[in-house]
Design a protein around this motif. Structure first.
Motif: not given
Lengths: 111, 113
Positions: B31, B33, B92, B96, B100-105
């Motif tokens: 995924m 976002f 941003l 994922r 469930y861990e979601q990372y950001f730029g």
């Protein structure tokens, strides 16, 4: 819709002090995530929690998934100046897999 | 974990123009976002970028204003169209993978004059 209340909004502490912040929700979450964001950067994942009652540590950071599944807290022990930043909690419920973010806790550490 | 890069890192644009932000992930993710973060505020989800199909937009965000592409499992673009000063914000990209861990730029800092 689901909402998260994060407190405190800001904290000004002395280096070496312990810090505690928390998030509460009106509804149940299945996952809690804690992030730190420094100026000019994106949020960095600190700790992920998956089960009610779970207590997880990452160095000087400890986070817990509340038993009711409606809250979580983050503790930072023996704070240092590089702990400065904005800490966000985020919860994921049953619907759609979207993360719901708290309003953030801005931490300032005085050397 | 996933390492996310964004281009450009910042830009200053004139009102009425459009800007396309690119997001590249170092591994295949399930995924992706796009979020917006106003100065001093929390993160607001714009849309979920779906691979090979139209993005899923949150309330208050529309495809004509924020068209999104996701041609494969590691890349996505967000266009901010017909910009106004109210669009000045940090945008941003997030990803994922499996769990469930979601990372950001690192974000794209947009200023519209």
């Amino acid at each position: 819709g689901q909402q998260l209340n994060q407190s405190p909004q800001s904290m000004f502490i002395q280096e070496g002090e312990d810090v505690s912040m928390n998030c509460t929700s009106s509804s149940i979450f299945n996952t809690w995530l804690w992030y730190k964001q420094e100026p000019g950067e994106g949020p960095v994942l600190l700790i992920a929690l998956y089960k009610a009652g779970e207590l997880t540590s990452n160095g000087r950071l400890t986070a817990q998934f509340g038993i009711t599944r409606k809250d979580s807290f983050l503790n930072i022990s023996a704070s240092i100046p590089s702990d400065v930043g904005i800490y966000f909690c985020a919860g994921q419920g049953n619907q759609g897999g979207k993360l719901i973010f708290g309003q953030g806790t801005e931490l300032s550490v005085k050397p | 974990s996933a390492v996310i890069s964004q281009k450009p890192s910042r830009d200053i644009c004139q009102r009425g123009t459009s800007l396309t932000i690119q997001c590249q992930v170092d591994s295949q993710v399930t995924m992706m976002f796009w979020y917006r973060q106003q100065p001093g505020q929390s993160l607001t989800l714009i849309a979920t970028a779906n691979q090979g199909s139209e993005a899923t937009y949150e309330s208050g965000f529309v495809i004509d204003k924020f068209p999104i592409s996701r041609p494969n499992l590691t890349f996505s673009t967000l266009t901010v169209s017909n910009m106004s000063p109210e669009d000045s914000s940090i945008y941003l990209c997030s990803a994922r993978s499996g769990g469930y861990e979601q990372y950001f730029g690192p974000g794209t800092r947009l200023t519209v004059t």
